[in-house]
Design an enzyme around this catalytic site. Structure first.
Site, PDB file in Angstrom:
ATOM      1  N   ASN A   1     -34.281  -2.425   5.169  1.00  0.00           N
ATOM      2  CA  ASN A   1     -35.214  -1.308   5.114  1.00  0.00           C
ATOM      3  C   ASN A   1     -35.673  -1.096   3.678  1.00  0.00           C
ATOM      4  O   ASN A   1     -35.037  -1.578   2.734  1.00  0.00           O
ATOM      5  CB  ASN A   1     -34.545  -0.025   5.629  1.00  0.00           C
ATOM      6  CG  ASN A   1     -35.546   1.005   6.091  1.00  0.00           C
ATOM      7  OD1 ASN A   1     -36.759   0.790   6.040  1.00  0.00           O
ATOM      8  ND2 ASN A   1     -35.051   2.146   6.546  1.00  0.00           N
TER       9      ASN A   1
ATOM     10  N   HIS B   1     -37.539  -2.786  -1.467  1.00  0.00           N
ATOM     11  CA  HIS B   1     -37.087  -3.168  -0.124  1.00  0.00           C
ATOM     12  C   HIS B   1     -35.761  -3.901  -0.273  1.00  0.00           C
ATOM     13  O   HIS B   1     -35.671  -4.913  -0.957  1.00  0.00           O
ATOM     14  CB  HIS B   1     -38.115  -4.062   0.572  1.00  0.00           C
ATOM     15  CG  HIS B   1     -37.721  -4.388   1.986  1.00  0.00           C
ATOM     16  ND1 HIS B   1     -38.142  -3.639   3.073  1.00  0.00           N
ATOM     17  CD2 HIS B   1     -36.929  -5.367   2.505  1.00  0.00           C
ATOM     18  CE1 HIS B   1     -37.631  -4.139   4.178  1.00  0.00           C
ATOM     19  NE2 HIS B   1     -36.893  -5.190   3.863  1.00  0.00           N
ATOM     20  N   CYS B   2     -34.742  -3.391   0.406  1.00  0.00           N
ATOM     21  CA  CYS B   2     -33.400  -3.973   0.301  1.00  0.00           C
ATOM     22  C   CYS B   2     -33.066  -4.714   1.587  1.00  0.00           C
ATOM     23  O   CYS B   2     -32.944  -4.090   2.655  1.00  0.00           O
ATOM     24  CB  CYS B   2     -32.372  -2.878   0.044  1.00  0.00           C
ATOM     25  SG  CYS B   2     -30.674  -3.512  -0.057  1.00  0.00           S
ATOM     26  N   PRO B   3     -32.894  -6.035   1.544  1.00  0.00           N
ATOM     27  CA  PRO B   3     -32.545  -6.777   2.770  1.00  0.00           C
ATOM     28  C   PRO B   3     -31.164  -6.429   3.297  1.00  0.00           C
ATOM     29  O   PRO B   3     -30.907  -6.568   4.492  1.00  0.00           O
ATOM     30  CB  PRO B   3     -32.628  -8.245   2.326  1.00  0.00           C
ATOM     31  CG  PRO B   3     -32.425  -8.212   0.843  1.00  0.00           C
ATOM     32  CD  PRO B   3     -33.029  -6.938   0.378  1.00  0.00           C
TER      33      PRO B   3
END
Length: 301
Positions: A164, A158-160
């Site tokens: 997403n 999960h990439c802030p």
């Protein structure tokens, strides 16, 4: 005795009560790229990081245009670098938007019902796996994301910064985002160095429409931003390409999960993510990955 594969799952349900003479393969829960519905994760931290990303790109645009290119006496230099930088920046932001607003491969929520499991027509002894957090049937290589609150097929992380998960459906857009950010970072660093050299040779009051102290501060901030993001996105781009070529997600590498899927060539793995056959559409955030004759990843329960 259960295999290590079974032990790493959340919940398993035996289908021994289903005595069937023939086996019909269960349908895939959601095919890759089957939905055009807007996807957006309502996470405060992710939204702030995504807004910061766009603001940093706009800051770079401001410095490049109004501090370096427009005051330049060389029209050809300004036009060429302006077109290249703005084109790459546009592709970077478009890739970011697609990575952020594309369903990464979420498994339908709450479908782990007795009726649905029976409709899969499993053989005796076969198992399906249920996620206790989102109450969904868990396909192979899917993992639950605590931020998205869904199980994501082929979840990498999960990439802030894109607010997403990076999964089966949007990995192409994330890779393009990291690539284009790295390119505009490198381009801006080159232009900053050239502009400093130009200002040292010429009068500082003539090389920019801003005052010399303001010009120096703006250029130093852009240099710091470009260097930081060049390193960060280059590393991310390299790890993503390596993950695609080896067909092993970041979570699978971290957990050292046993490989249960067919091994393919690196080129086939690249085509599975970016589309088949190879074309300029690989580099476009507006083109969905088309599989053509390449076999898509299979995620059956």
């Amino acid at each position: 005795m259960k295999s290590p594969v079974h032990r790493c799952r959340d919940v398993e349900r035996q289908a021994s009560n289903l005595q069937l003479e023939t086996y019909v393969p269960p349908p895939r829960l959601v095919d890759r790229g089957d939905t055009d519905a807007m996807w957006f994760v309502r996470d405060a931290c992710g939204i702030v990081c995504a807004v910061i990303t766009w603001l940093l790109v706009f800051y770079a645009e401001f410095v490049v245009l109004f501090v370096m290119l427009l005051p330049s006496k060389n029209l050809t230099y300004s036009l060429i670098n302006g077109v290249v930088f703005n084109g790459l920046a546009f592709l970077a932001l478009a890739s970011h938007f697609r990575a952020m607003c594309t369903d990464p491969g979420a498994v339908p929520k709450g479908n782990a019902t007795k009726e649905f499991i029976e409709s899969l027509q499993l053989k005796p002894g076969q198992v399906v796996y249920k996620c206790p957090k989102c109450c969904s049937i868990k396909p192979d290589r899917a993992h639950h994301c605590s931020v998205c609150k869904r199980c994501i097929r082929k979840m990498d992380h999960h990439c802030p910064w894109v607010n997403n998960c990076v999964g089966e459906n949007n990995q192409k857009y994330f890779v393009l985002f990291t690539m284009y950010i790295a390119l505009i970072s490198l381009h801006s660093l080159v232009m900053v160095v050239l502009h400093f050299l130009y200002c040292f040779e010429d009068d500082w009051t003539k090389c920019s429409t801003f005052s010399p102290p303001a010009t120096v501060i703006l250029l130093i901030l852009l240099c710091f931003e470009g260097l930081l993001f060049l390193i960060f996105t280059s590393v991310m781009f390299g790890t993503q390409v390596h993950s695609i070529c080896t067909d092993e997600t970041g979570i699978e590498q971290l957990k050292k999960e046993e490989r249960r899927w067919a091994k393919k060539t690196k080129w086939m793995n690249m085509k599975a993510v970016f589309g088949h056959p190879f074309s300029i559409a690989w580099f476009s955030p507006f083109a969905k990955p088309g599989h053509g004759k390449a076999d898509p990843y299979q995620y059956v329960v």
